[in-house]
Structures are given as C-alpha cells and as structure tokens.
Write an enzyme that holds these catalytic residues in place. Structure first.
Site, PDB file in Angstrom:
ATOM      1  N   ARG A 126      16.609  -3.015  -2.263  1.00  0.00           N
ATOM      2  CA  ARG A 126      15.625  -3.574  -3.010  1.00  0.00           C
ATOM      3  C   ARG A 126      16.074  -4.297  -4.260  1.00  0.00           C
ATOM      4  NH1 ARG A 126      12.920   0.198  -1.823  1.00  0.00           N
ATOM      5  NH2 ARG A 126      11.567  -1.049  -0.223  1.00  0.00           N
ATOM      6  N   PHE A 157      11.975   8.021  -1.684  1.00  0.00           N
ATOM      7  CA  PHE A 157      10.742   8.113  -0.597  1.00  0.00           C
ATOM      8  C   PHE A 157      11.361   7.592   0.938  1.00  0.00           C
ATOM      9  CE2 PHE A 157       9.988   3.417   0.195  1.00  0.00           C
ATOM     10  CZ  PHE A 157      10.626   2.972  -0.836  1.00  0.00           C
ATOM     11  N   LYS A 164      19.773   4.691  -8.131  1.00  0.00           N
ATOM     12  CA  LYS A 164      19.538   3.738  -6.730  1.00  0.00           C
ATOM     13  C   LYS A 164      19.172   2.529  -7.237  1.00  0.00           C
ATOM     14  CE  LYS A 164      16.089   3.616  -3.021  1.00  0.00           C
ATOM     15  NZ  LYS A 164      14.857   4.071  -2.326  1.00  0.00           N
ATOM     16  N   HIS A 189       0.986  -1.108   0.106  1.00  0.00           N
ATOM     17  CA  HIS A 189      -0.049  -0.045  -0.103  1.00  0.00           C
ATOM     18  C   HIS A 189       0.816   1.452  -0.172  1.00  0.00           C
ATOM     19  CE1 HIS A 189      -3.121  -3.061   1.167  1.00  0.00           C
ATOM     20  NE2 HIS A 189      -4.044  -2.132   0.820  1.00  0.00           N
ATOM     21  N   ASP A 224       9.098  -6.437   2.766  1.00  0.00           N
ATOM     22  CA  ASP A 224       9.247  -5.672   3.924  1.00  0.00           C
ATOM     23  C   ASP A 224      10.711  -5.233   4.088  1.00  0.00           C
ATOM     24  OD1 ASP A 224       7.468  -5.174   6.196  1.00  0.00           O
ATOM     25  OD2 ASP A 224       9.237  -5.931   7.428  1.00  0.00           O
ATOM     26  N   SER A 225      10.668  -4.205   4.381  1.00  0.00           N
ATOM     27  CA  SER A 225      11.790  -3.459   4.124  1.00  0.00           C
ATOM     28  C   SER A 225      12.115  -2.301   5.521  1.00  0.00           C
ATOM     29  CB  SER A 225      12.237  -2.632   3.104  1.00  0.00           C
ATOM     30  OG  SER A 225      11.151  -1.965   2.518  1.00  0.00           O
TER      31      SER A 225
HETATM   32  P1  ITT Z   1       3.575  -1.907   2.808  1.00  0.00           P
HETATM   33  O1  ITT Z   1       3.734  -2.775   3.990  1.00  0.00           O
HETATM   34  O2  ITT Z   1       2.238  -1.714   2.410  1.00  0.00           O
HETATM   35  O3  ITT Z   1       4.398  -2.511   1.689  1.00  0.00           O
HETATM   36  P2  ITT Z   1       5.028   0.116   4.499  1.00  0.00           P
HETATM   37  O4  ITT Z   1       5.533   1.249   4.309  1.00  0.00           O
HETATM   38  O5  ITT Z   1       4.252  -0.196   5.622  1.00  0.00           O
HETATM   39  O6  ITT Z   1       3.905  -0.574   3.070  1.00  0.00           O
HETATM   40  P3  ITT Z   1       7.253  -1.512   5.449  1.00  0.00           P
HETATM   41  O7  ITT Z   1       6.451  -2.073   6.671  1.00  0.00           O
HETATM   42  O8  ITT Z   1       8.139  -2.638   4.839  1.00  0.00           O
HETATM   43  O9  ITT Z   1       6.124  -1.059   4.343  1.00  0.00           O
HETATM   44  O10 ITT Z   1       7.959  -0.341   5.964  1.00  0.00           O
HETATM   45  C1  ITT Z   1       9.087  -0.096   5.332  1.00  0.00           C
HETATM   46  C2  ITT Z   1       9.582   1.309   5.650  1.00  0.00           C
HETATM   47  O11 ITT Z   1      10.892   1.522   5.389  1.00  0.00           O
HETATM   48  C3  ITT Z   1       8.786   2.200   4.294  1.00  0.00           C
HETATM   49  O12 ITT Z   1       7.540   2.851   4.998  1.00  0.00           O
HETATM   50  C4  ITT Z   1       9.752   3.216   4.385  1.00  0.00           C
HETATM   51  O13 ITT Z   1       9.746   4.256   5.058  1.00  0.00           O
HETATM   52  C5  ITT Z   1      11.244   2.399   4.620  1.00  0.00           C
HETATM   53  N1  ITT Z   1      11.869   2.073   3.366  1.00  0.00           N
HETATM   54  C6  ITT Z   1      11.914   0.996   2.878  1.00  0.00           C
HETATM   55  N2  ITT Z   1      12.701   0.943   1.741  1.00  0.00           N
HETATM   56  C7  ITT Z   1      12.995   2.138   1.598  1.00  0.00           C
HETATM   57  C8  ITT Z   1      13.729   3.028   0.594  1.00  0.00           C
HETATM   58  O14 ITT Z   1      13.976   2.287  -0.381  1.00  0.00           O
HETATM   59  N3  ITT Z   1      14.054   4.144   0.886  1.00  0.00           N
HETATM   60  C9  ITT Z   1      13.715   4.754   1.747  1.00  0.00           C
HETATM   61  N4  ITT Z   1      12.904   4.306   2.876  1.00  0.00           N
HETATM   62  C10 ITT Z   1      12.598   2.983   2.953  1.00  0.00           C
END
Ligand code: ITT
Length: 201
Positions: A185, A156, A179, A15, A75-76
């Site tokens: 990713r 982002f 990037k 989302h 998940d990141s």
């Molecule tokens: P979904 O679960 O719906 O995919 P989410 O934003 O809740 O969306 P996560 O639980 O994986 O996703 O949260 C990961 C957060 O880490 C995400 O909201 C970003 O702020 C940050 N993040 C992950 N990858 C990133 C990136 O490449 N650059 C900057 N911030 C990142």
C-alpha cells in the site's frame, strides 16, 4: 489532468476499517480532509472485476459517481505462489461474510500442506477517480513468506502470516510506521503522491 484541490475533501472508497486506518496514516501529511464511503453510508459495489486494477477502478468510479467527489479506492490482496496466486482478488471473500481472517489464514495453511514454496506477495492497486470521468491507477507490491502459526496483533487481514523479505517479523508484529515504510500500500501511495504533488497541467 486536474489534481485534487487543496480545499477538496477526498473520499476513500472503502468499507474496511483496517485499510481506512492505513490510508489515513499514509495520506495524513498530504491531504487535508478524508472521509470513507463506509462513513458516508455509500453502497458497496459488487467486485466483478478479474484483476485488482479492474476492481479498484470499479470501486473508485462507483463512489465518485454516487458522491460527486474525487474518490480513491484500494483493491488489494495476498497472492500465494504455490496456490497459483490465490486468494488474490478473492482475499476478502475467503474470509466469508463474517470477515473471519483466522479462517482464511487457516485455509492457506491447510492448502499449502507440506509444500516447501512459501513465497507470497501482497499487492495493492489504488484507483483515483474524478466525477467527470478520468481514473488513474497506481500499483504496489511487496514480496515475502507465509509463516505458521499466525503471529502478532497489529495490522489487519492476513498480516499475522506474512513476513516481508528482509525481515524476521510478520506485518502484524510490526509497528504501523514500520509497515508503512515497506508495504504494498505504501509503494502504491508513493506513486500516487508523486502525481498528487505534481503541478496541475
Ligand atoms: P473495500 O473493498 O471496502 O476496500 P475489502 O476488505 O473488501 O474492503 P478488498 O476487496 O481489496 O477490500 O480485499 C482485500 C483483502 O485483502 C482485505 O480484506 C484484507 O484481508 C487483505 N489485505 C489487503 N491488504 C492487506 C494488508 O495490508 N494486510 C493484511 N491483509 C490485507
């Protein structure tokens, strides 16, 4: 293990529009059609896992079960060494319900204070789930440094405070294509695509 059929549409279980944009870029040349769970209006499951992998599997399974489609979840998060790995799996939650990443970045800055160790890593675990059960996971990581003040308007989330090792600009100052050459990713996708492009057995 059945791999995505060329005619099959891939459901990306996210989302988060920033993530969805990057995943579309990274999958573009390899997967015909992509739709997100946000676009389909699917439920956003609670992330109750204790690791990136558990949360990625939980999101992919939930989306796949709800839609009957092959689903890919990401998940990141950002893991800061001097903060014992925080925000880690709580990276999205640190931004609160308003998804205010300015606030989340300020929190990192405040907690780091004068600490000399500014090292951090972005981590991404992708989970690919088939409706009939199997799930595969793929992990990518990029090491770097937390900088202050935030710099750049691209990307982002925490991109404006993260400078990857070997570079002098934050992820938010880089063109998306740059990037995508080095990100957590992109590294997870390299592993995933190796499996997607392997002949089905
Ligand atoms: P979904 O679960 O719906 O995919 P989410 O934003 O809740 O969306 P996560 O639980 O994986 O996703 O949260 C990961 C957060 O880490 C995400 O909201 C970003 O702020 C940050 N993040 C992950 N990858 C990133 C990136 O490449 N650059 C900057 N911030 C990142």
């Amino acid at each position: 293990m059945p791999i995505l059929h060329p005619d099959e549409r891939l459901l990306v279980a996210t989302h988060n529009p920033g993530k969805a944009r990057e995943i579309r870029d990274l999958l573009g040349p390899y997967v015909g059609s992509v739709i997100t769970s946000g676009e389909l209006g699917l439920a956003e499951p609670e992330e109750t896992g204790r690791t990136f992998e558990e949360n990625a599997v939980l999101k992919a399974r939930s989306a796949s079960a709800e839609s009957g489609m092959v689903a890919l979840a990401d998940d990141s998060g950002l893991s800061v060494s001097a903060l014992n790995g925080d925000p880690g799996i709580y990276s999205a939650r640190w931004a609160g319900p308003e998804k205010d990443f300015t606030r989340a970045m300020e929190k990192i800055h405040r907690l780091l204070g004068d600490c000399e160790d500014r090292s951090a890593s972005f981590i991404c675990v992708l989970a690919l789930a088939w409706p009939d059960g199997p799930v595969r996971t793929f992990e990518g990581r990029v090491n770097g440094t937390i900088v202050w003040p935030p710099c750049g308007e691209k990307g982002f989330g925490y991109d404006p405070v993260f400078v990857p090792d070997g570079y002098s600009r934050t992820f938010a100052e880089m063109e998306p294509a740059d990037k995508h050459r080095i990100s957590h990713r992109a590294k997870a996708f390299e592993k995933l695509l190796a499996v997607l492009s392997a002949p089905a057995s």
